[in-house]
Design an enzyme around this catalytic site. Structure first.
Site, PDB file in Angstrom:
ATOM      1  N   LYS A 172       0.871  -1.205   0.246  1.00  0.00           N
ATOM      2  CA  LYS A 172       0.307   0.078   0.642  1.00  0.00           C
ATOM      3  C   LYS A 172       0.966   1.207   0.180  1.00  0.00           C
ATOM      4  O   LYS A 172       0.770   1.321   1.267  1.00  0.00           O
ATOM      5  CB  LYS A 172      -0.908   0.272   1.180  1.00  0.00           C
ATOM      6  CG  LYS A 172      -2.751   0.075   1.413  1.00  0.00           C
ATOM      7  CD  LYS A 172      -1.642   2.148   0.687  1.00  0.00           C
ATOM      8  CE  LYS A 172      -1.732   2.861   1.868  1.00  0.00           C
ATOM      9  NZ  LYS A 172      -1.645   4.264   1.301  1.00  0.00           N
ATOM     10  N   GLY A 225       7.050   5.849   7.631  1.00  0.00           N
ATOM     11  CA  GLY A 225       5.947   7.222   7.900  1.00  0.00           C
ATOM     12  C   GLY A 225       6.051   7.810   9.289  1.00  0.00           C
ATOM     13  O   GLY A 225       7.237   8.174   9.241  1.00  0.00           O
ATOM     14  N   SER A 226       5.338   8.720   9.478  1.00  0.00           N
ATOM     15  CA  SER A 226       5.293   9.495  10.307  1.00  0.00           C
ATOM     16  C   SER A 226       5.272   8.679  11.795  1.00  0.00           C
ATOM     17  O   SER A 226       4.284   7.595  12.011  1.00  0.00           O
ATOM     18  CB  SER A 226       4.188  10.178  10.473  1.00  0.00           C
ATOM     19  OG  SER A 226       2.887  10.021  10.428  1.00  0.00           O
ATOM     20  N   GLY A 230       2.561   5.699  12.862  1.00  0.00           N
ATOM     21  CA  GLY A 230       3.315   4.374  13.109  1.00  0.00           C
ATOM     22  C   GLY A 230       2.518   4.010  14.959  1.00  0.00           C
ATOM     23  O   GLY A 230       2.329   3.068  14.797  1.00  0.00           O
ATOM     24  N   GLU A 247       9.695   3.005  10.926  1.00  0.00           N
ATOM     25  CA  GLU A 247      10.356   3.210  10.727  1.00  0.00           C
ATOM     26  C   GLU A 247       9.630   4.514  10.785  1.00  0.00           C
ATOM     27  O   GLU A 247       8.753   5.385   9.366  1.00  0.00           O
ATOM     28  CB  GLU A 247      11.776   2.958   9.255  1.00  0.00           C
ATOM     29  CG  GLU A 247      11.991   1.709   9.133  1.00  0.00           C
ATOM     30  CD  GLU A 247      13.944   1.927  10.127  1.00  0.00           C
ATOM     31  OE1 GLU A 247      13.601   3.009  10.657  1.00  0.00           O
ATOM     32  OE2 GLU A 247      13.647   1.270  11.019  1.00  0.00           O
ATOM     33  N   CYS A 281      13.749  11.155   6.215  1.00  0.00           N
ATOM     34  CA  CYS A 281      14.104  11.426   7.756  1.00  0.00           C
ATOM     35  C   CYS A 281      15.382  11.345   8.045  1.00  0.00           C
ATOM     36  O   CYS A 281      15.498  11.888   9.464  1.00  0.00           O
ATOM     37  CB  CYS A 281      13.856   9.553   7.679  1.00  0.00           C
ATOM     38  SG  CYS A 281      14.384   8.539   6.629  1.00  0.00           S
ATOM     39  N   GLU A 382       9.802  16.947  14.302  1.00  0.00           N
ATOM     40  CA  GLU A 382      10.676  16.847  12.981  1.00  0.00           C
ATOM     41  C   GLU A 382       9.463  17.584  12.166  1.00  0.00           C
ATOM     42  O   GLU A 382       8.085  17.847  11.776  1.00  0.00           O
ATOM     43  CB  GLU A 382      10.086  15.583  12.266  1.00  0.00           C
ATOM     44  CG  GLU A 382      10.454  15.169  11.335  1.00  0.00           C
ATOM     45  CD  GLU A 382      10.389  14.192  10.670  1.00  0.00           C
ATOM     46  OE1 GLU A 382       9.639  13.468  10.721  1.00  0.00           O
ATOM     47  OE2 GLU A 382      11.097  13.457  10.350  1.00  0.00           O
TER      48      GLU A 382
HETATM   49  P1  NAD Z   1       2.373   9.225   6.825  1.00  0.00           P
HETATM   50  O1  NAD Z   1       2.937   8.922   8.342  1.00  0.00           O
HETATM   51  O2  NAD Z   1       1.164  10.351   6.415  1.00  0.00           O
HETATM   52  O3  NAD Z   1       2.045   8.039   4.986  1.00  0.00           O
HETATM   53  C1  NAD Z   1       2.936   6.680   5.692  1.00  0.00           C
HETATM   54  C2  NAD Z   1       2.029   5.634   5.258  1.00  0.00           C
HETATM   55  O4  NAD Z   1       1.083   5.390   5.704  1.00  0.00           O
HETATM   56  C3  NAD Z   1       1.298   6.810   3.863  1.00  0.00           C
HETATM   57  O5  NAD Z   1       0.489   5.284   2.430  1.00  0.00           O
HETATM   58  C4  NAD Z   1       0.123   6.119   4.139  1.00  0.00           C
HETATM   59  O6  NAD Z   1      -0.706   6.411   3.201  1.00  0.00           O
HETATM   60  C5  NAD Z   1       0.093   5.715   5.287  1.00  0.00           C
HETATM   61  N1  NAD Z   1      -0.534   5.387   5.890  1.00  0.00           N
HETATM   62  C6  NAD Z   1      -1.665   6.805   6.565  1.00  0.00           C
HETATM   63  N2  NAD Z   1      -2.954   6.651   8.034  1.00  0.00           N
HETATM   64  C7  NAD Z   1      -2.039   4.735   7.613  1.00  0.00           C
HETATM   65  C8  NAD Z   1      -3.284   4.149   8.939  1.00  0.00           C
HETATM   66  N3  NAD Z   1      -4.353   4.310   9.672  1.00  0.00           N
HETATM   67  N4  NAD Z   1      -2.982   2.852   8.925  1.00  0.00           N
HETATM   68  C9  NAD Z   1      -2.489   2.142   7.892  1.00  0.00           C
HETATM   69  N5  NAD Z   1      -1.619   3.361   6.869  1.00  0.00           N
HETATM   70  C10 NAD Z   1      -1.706   4.893   7.082  1.00  0.00           C
HETATM   71  O7  NAD Z   1       4.084   9.734   6.239  1.00  0.00           O
HETATM   72  P2  NAD Z   1       4.492  10.117   4.865  1.00  0.00           P
HETATM   73  O8  NAD Z   1       4.082  11.785   4.779  1.00  0.00           O
HETATM   74  O9  NAD Z   1       3.984   9.719   4.216  1.00  0.00           O
HETATM   75  O10 NAD Z   1       5.815  10.389   5.436  1.00  0.00           O
HETATM   76  C11 NAD Z   1       6.972  11.473   5.608  1.00  0.00           C
HETATM   77  C12 NAD Z   1       7.945  10.380   7.205  1.00  0.00           C
HETATM   78  O11 NAD Z   1       8.054   9.235   6.774  1.00  0.00           O
HETATM   79  C13 NAD Z   1       8.487  11.705   8.196  1.00  0.00           C
HETATM   80  O12 NAD Z   1       7.992  11.612   9.145  1.00  0.00           O
HETATM   81  C14 NAD Z   1      10.181  11.296   7.920  1.00  0.00           C
HETATM   82  O13 NAD Z   1      11.256  10.870   8.934  1.00  0.00           O
HETATM   83  C15 NAD Z   1       9.295   9.625   7.497  1.00  0.00           C
HETATM   84  N6  NAD Z   1      10.066   8.868   7.443  1.00  0.00           N
HETATM   85  C16 NAD Z   1      11.210   7.128   8.041  1.00  0.00           C
HETATM   86  C17 NAD Z   1      11.829   7.222   7.021  1.00  0.00           C
HETATM   87  C18 NAD Z   1      12.652   5.560   7.845  1.00  0.00           C
HETATM   88  O14 NAD Z   1      13.652   4.642   7.334  1.00  0.00           O
HETATM   89  N7  NAD Z   1      12.595   6.155   8.941  1.00  0.00           N
HETATM   90  C19 NAD Z   1      12.437   6.903   5.829  1.00  0.00           C
HETATM   91  C20 NAD Z   1      11.703   8.307   5.288  1.00  0.00           C
HETATM   92  C21 NAD Z   1      10.285   8.590   6.187  1.00  0.00           C
END
Ligand code: NAD
Length: 491
Positions: A172, A225-226, A230, A247, A281, A382
């Site tokens: 996804k 993601g965020s 998470g 992550e 990130c 962040e």
């Molecule tokens: P996000 O958390 O908004 O979304 C990430 C993914 O999660 C998307 O596919 C989104 O559709 C999905 N998602 C959102 N809500 C959900 C839910 N309730 N249940 C399941 N899935 C859901 O993050 P983003 O804006 O896409 O990415 C930016 C963030 O990612 C930043 O915080 C960044 O630091 C982090 N990031 C971390 C790493 C790492 O390896 N530590 C790498 C890249 C990005």
């Protein structure tokens, strides 16, 4: 206008009426559409992955790896085409978009090789005529939820170790970058991945993403993601005792000591603070400068940030592309106001560019705050944009304390000519990754990647550890003594 499609059970599906629209962040113009999939779509994808599991997991790992090797070759051929989609969907500059695809190519070569390793251990037994070993088994159907900032690389980091280990997957991807995920999965299909082994379901996180995480037939969830998302995922998965890899965000710092090469430090910080417009990130959103170099460093960073060329990421010479969406610019504006209210001093940027040719795009000027205190929100939270905050410290010990004084723990860097200081920091930094004599960004795929504290929950992607999350370790004892030998008792 492009249309991203779902791949379920080997069929590319015609889209239904519910769609998500994407835009080009450099212009604000409409770009494409992707299906806004439902929980029912997700359930079909999980069922397809479950059906495909017995035959894929029983295929020998070196054979599975051959498909991944073909993927590497296809991605190499399509590197430029896919990079173009990356820039159009999320804005990063051309050379970084090419790097995003290259990271997937590197991961494909690494995991193609892993098909002939997937090592366990063999060890002596405490009893005679007995052999002890471990085997790696696949976990099952893996749910992969990915962000937009590395829209090709991160799907590869998750899917390829999962596949070589014999799992089937449902991806996804971020709703902001459906075209990138589609191009990646198209290459996997052409490489020969059997129907159902890889499924791609587009949609929102709240609907499609949450349905994937909550599905009882999904054995493991790997999420990047965020922190906010998470925590939600963990909350859904915890009562099901579901294996999760998270992550999350970072608040990475570069420590610069008085003896550092100033020119080099400036270049390294500009690259790690403003690469991908700070939307990494691992972005350097804090600079922790020793008192003797602090003033010169602030001056040079401000000059350097002002000189960076902003524009459409595909235009040659552009160094800083747009942010992904208007909400990302608004978030940066909110934090710049917070920084000013907290008393930090703006020495570069702090606004949207005035250049009329950038009108319509989601741009923000590279921004430097000086006089930041370690406890300020701009030094703790962040921002995920082109903003860095410089904090003055007396000595290395204070630098390490400040460096470690955030809830996050992804990447830390130190720039110094003194090996002992560098080694002390490398050991003391509370991060999953440390850079000596560089900025905070630039992971290589054959090394473990991941964070501690608020950044991660203890797993690592990539490297020799990348397959751990996607395998169950099984311990096998073979007793060929012919006798009943009792461990711990028959000594
Ligand atoms: P996000 O958390 O908004 O979304 C990430 C993914 O999660 C998307 O596919 C989104 O559709 C999905 N998602 C959102 N809500 C959900 C839910 N309730 N249940 C399941 N899935 C859901 O993050 P983003 O804006 O896409 O990415 C930016 C963030 O990612 C930043 O915080 C960044 O630091 C982090 N990031 C971390 C790493 C790492 O390896 N530590 C790498 C890249 C990005």
């Amino acid at each position: 206008m492009s249309y991203a499609r779902n791949l379920i059970g080997g069929s590319w599906e015609e889209p239904g009426p519910a769609v998500i629209e994407t835009v080009d962040p450099a212009t604000g113009e409409k770009l494409g559409k992707a299906p806004k999939s439902t929980a029912a779509d997700m359930a079909r994808a999980v069922a397809a992955a479950k059906d495909a599991l017995p035959s894929w997991s029983s295929r020998p790992a070196p054979r599975r790896a051959e498909t991944i090797l073909r993927l590497a070759q296809l991605l190499e051929q399509r590197k430029e085409t896919i990079a173009r989609i990356v820039t159009r969907e999320m804005g990063k500059v051309r050379e970084e978009a090419l790097g995003d695809v290259q990271e997937a190519i590197d991961m494909a070569y690494l995991m193609a090789g892993e098909g002939r390793r997937l090592y366990g251990v063999t060890t002596p037994s405490e009893l005679p005529n007995k052999l002890c070993m471990t085997l790696r088994e696949p976990v099952g159907v893996c749910g992969l939820v990915t962000p937009w900032n590395f829209p090709v690389a991160i799907p590869s980091w998750k899917s390829l170790p999962a596949l070589v280990a014999g799992n089937t997957v449902v991806l996804k991807p971020s709703e902001e970058t459906p075209g990138c995920a589609t191009a990646f999965v198209e290459a996997l299909v052409e490489a020969g991945i059997p129907p159902g082994v890889v499924n791609l379901v587009h949609g929102t996180g709240e609907e499609a993403g949450a349905a994937l995480v909550a599905h009882p037939d999904v054995a493991a969830v790997s999420f990047t993601g965020s922190g906010e998302t998470g925590r939600r995922i963990q909350a859904i998965a915890a009562p099901m005792l579901k294996r999760t890899h998270l992550e999350l965000g970072g608040k990475n710092g570069v420590v610069v000591l008085d003896d550092a090469d100033l020119d080099f430090a400036v270049r390294a910080i500009l690259w790690s603070a403003y690469g991908t417009s700070g939307q990494r990130c691992t972005a350097a959103s804090r600079v922790i400068a020793q008192a003797g170099i602090h003033d010169k460093l602030v001056e040079r960073l401000a000059e350097g940030a002002k000189r960076l060329r902003i524009g459409n990421g595909w235009t040659p010479g552009v160094q800083v592309g747009p942010l992904v969406r208007p909400w990302a610019v608004e978030k940066v504006e909110k934090y710049v106001k917070i920084g000013l209210d907290e008393g930090a001093k703006l020495v570069a940027g702090g606004r949207r560019p005035s250049d009329p040719s950038l009108k319509g795009g989601f741009f923000y000027e590279p921004t430097v705050f000086a006089g930041a205190a370690p406890t300020m929100r701009i030094a703790q939270e962040e921002i995920f944009g082109p903003v860095t905050a410089v904090i003055r410290v007396r000595d290395l010990d204070e630098a390490i304390r400040v460096h470690n004084g955030t809830p996050f723990g992804l990447s830390g860097a130190i720039i110094t000519r003194d090996l002992a200081s560098a080694m002390k920091a490398a050991r003391a930094f509370q991060t999953g990754i440390v850079y000596v004599h560089n900025g905070t960004i630039g992971a290589e795929v054959h090394l473990p990647f991941g964070g501690i504290k608020g950044t991660g929950n203890g797993h690592r992607e990539a490297g020799v550890t990348g397959i751990d999350f996607f395998t169950e370790v099984k311990t096998v004892y073979i007793d060929y003594s012919g006798a009943l030998q009792r461990a711990q008792i028959d000594r």
